[in-house]
Write an enzyme that holds these catalytic residues in place. Structure first.
Site: not given
Length: 620
Positions: A49, A151-152, A337, A339, A341-342, A404, A433, A435, A446
């Protein structure tokens, strides 16, 4: 004009045609481009990233992609004639990056590339595609895939971009592969690309033959939602959840935060369960996740701070405290989020912490068809609260504490398979997790949608009689705490800290740990202090330096970690936990309960002295 959603699921325009006169032999001509290494292309737990403009620099993205292909070849992964999945979360530069990956895949011998419509696939959906789309088709199972996502993190030309490689099991590449990738980035001198291949229009499904003869190559574009939705249908009872939605006293709200989840949310909640379109907020994917003009400021991160619209609609402020609302809040709310996954789970004026959410799902897993015969294993990341441990111990389920990073759950999910035939089998399996990431062994990432469906399945099971009052999220959590006790929990994030200051702070804490054991801080006495290390029982690997732990004699604790998901400076995460038994006070506000532990953690770490910060950026 077609909407962003129509573009995701396929427009009704005429299908894309290859340019007239396209000649495969010319298109597949491989060009070798000279290049030089870039510093800092080390993929972390969530891939590589950086700021978007860094990825847009000449050769930056190309260097990393070529390094992945070189590492795969070096590790014995056969690329010639293989299948590769490539898609992302729709953030700025996704479209251009996908075309580059396609042309480089062709040059490196890949036989076919699969992409979701408009180049969109959520992270869990891409894992599902890798694992399921090629079933029964000899030689078609993908060797892996590229996820283009940060991601987020915010999206946009001045924000963040990312890329991650997932292997043939659908999970993030293990450290032995990411180490090879990083080594290659430091010595790369050229990359290969087929510059004659035209850009592919991905606005609707289609199949495009771009190579022939000795160099066959095809790009296939498919409905971005179909594989993931089909897989989730095998895990959950959609019919039972639809009955929950039909109750007049059940109301629902879901916030996709202008991320990739929008098409999936409409496909499932509206088309399958009958929710209203208005119940699915911010479901048009946008390159900047709505940008700075939106309440979330384009930060598609499902927590109390950033999911501003949903949190207010559910009757809470950013501290999780009740507020007055013009209308009664929905009985269930959730968010994803960028992508997808959260996840964040909420009830009417109630926030369910990710740690509690994981424990509740595991405690009630048998109401989900896929887990109806019970779990064979469960796990949490080390900073996640110990609520899961209490459930697993009572139900006799093997449980694990891992570093993590979702890849650490992957080996446990693959235990007892052909990859690790000599180990016990821990599937069916659930993990999570703190998060805001939760999932099962149906994919190797996730899965935000999975977590929401798990909760809806639990609520459906708790509400079999529509004539009785609705049992909501808060009711389920209180029932859980009365049986297992409550692990009050919070996380303080300090973002954008100067890296050296963060490193110095951590070094000082480690040096002081042995002297702090037995020291009293008010009502708390430190009973244990260490640097967490993980011995993987499946593959035998050892992961060191995974977080600094201080555990009090009563089981309460605080933990410090440096996050690997940011792109600028360092993010210090401070995790705080206090256990209250079933007979204790279970209805207090978590942030108030853990405040004394936060004060001790700040004293021990000397965080303000090292970083100059007096307040966290985010509290969740």
């Amino acid at each position: 004009m077609s909407s962003a959603l129509e573009k995701c699921l396929g427009s009704k325009n005429a299908p894309f045609q290859l340019p007239e006169g396209y000649i495969a032999a010319e298109g597949m001509n491989v060009t070798k481009v000279a290049t030089k290494p870039f510093d800092g292309q080390k993929p972390g737990t969530s891939g590589l990233r950086k700021k978007t403009k860094v990825f847009m620099e000449d050769n930056y993205l190309q260097n990393f992609i070529q390094s992945v292909f070189d590492a795969l070849e070096a590790s014995g992964t056969p690329l010639k004639g293989s299948t590769l999945v490539v898609s992302g979360d729709g953030r700025f530069y996704n479209k251009e990056a996908i075309q580059i990956v396609i042309k480089m895949a062709a040059a490196n011998g890949v036989g076919r590339v699969w992409c979701g419509t408009s180049g969109l696939l959520s992270t869990p959906a891409l894992s599902a595609v890798i694992r399921t789309r090629g079933r029964g088709l000899e030689g078609m199972s993908p060797v892996g895939g590229f996820i283009l996502s940060a991601s987020h993190n915010p999206g946009g030309i001045d924000e963040d971009f990312g890329i991650k490689y997932n292997c043939e099991n659908g999970g993030p590449a293990p450290e032995k592969v990411t180490d090879l990738i990083f080594s290659r980035t430091k010595e790369i001198t050229e990359y290969k690309i087929c510059q004659g291949i035209p850009d592919i229009d991905m606005s609707q499904p289609g199949s495009y033959v771009l190579g022939a003869g000795a160099t066959p190559f095809k790009v296939e574009v498919f409905d971005a939602t179909e594989d993931h939705v089909a897989l989730l249908r095998q895990v959950f009872d959609f019919g039972a959840i639809k009955k929950l939605f039909s109750r007049p006293d059940f109301s629902f709200c879901y916030d996709s935060m202008h991320g990739v989840q929008g098409p999936y949310a409409r496909r499932i909640f509206v088309d399958e369960f009958g929710a209203k379109m208005a119940d699915v907020m911010n479901s048009d994917p946008k390159e900047d996740f709505g940008g700075h003009s939106t309440p979330s400021h384009g930060h598609a991160d499902p927590n109390l701070t950033h999911a501003v619209e949903l949190v207010a609609k559910m009757g809470l402020n950013k501290m999780g405290l009740p507020i007055e609302t013009a209308q009664e809040p929905p009985s269930f709310g959730a968010a994803a989020d960028g992508d997808a996954d959260r996840n964040m789970i909420m009830g009417n004026r109630f926030f369910c912490s990710p740690s509690d959410s994981l424990a509740v799902i595991v405690a009630n897993a048998t109401c989900i068809p896929y887990y109806s015969k019970g779990l064979a294993g469960c796990a949490r990341s080390m900073p996640t609260s110990c609520a899961l441990d209490l459930v697993a111990a009572k139900l006799g389920i093997p449980y694990f504490e891992v570093p993590t990073g979702w890849k650490f759950f992957g080996n446990l999910m693959d235990s007892g398979s052909a990859a690790f035939p000599k180990t016990p089998k821990y599937t069916p399996f659930i993990c999570g997790e703190e998060s805001f990431g939760t999932g099962g062994d149906h994919v190797r990432e996730k899965d935000g949608m999975w977590a929401v469906l798990a909760w809806l399945q639990i609520l459906a099971a708790k509400n079999p009689d529509p004539s009785k009052p609705l049992v909501g999220v808060a009711d389920v959590c209180m029932q859980h705490w009365k049986e297992y006790g409550r692990n009050y929990y919070a996380r303080y994030d300090y973002e954008g800290v100067e890296k050296k200051a963060a490193d110095d702070m951590f070094a000082a804490m480690v040096a002081a740990q042995s002297c702090l054991i037995g020291k009293k801080f008010g009502d708390f006495t430190i009973g244990k202090a260490d640097m967490f290390a993980y011995n993987d029982s499946v593959d035998g690997s050892v992961s060191k330096n995974q977080g600094i732990r201080f555990i009090f004699e009563d089981g309460s604790r605080f933990v410090f970690r440096l996050s690997g998901t940011g792109v600028a400076g360092a993010t210090i995460r401070m995790y705080l936990e206090k256990y209250e038994p079933p007979s204790g006070k279970l209805d207090l506000h978590a942030f108030d309960v853990i405040k004394p532990i936060a004060d001790i953690a700040l004293e021990v770490s000397d965080l303000t002295k090292f970083t100059g910060r007096t307040e966290p950026t985010v509290i969740t």
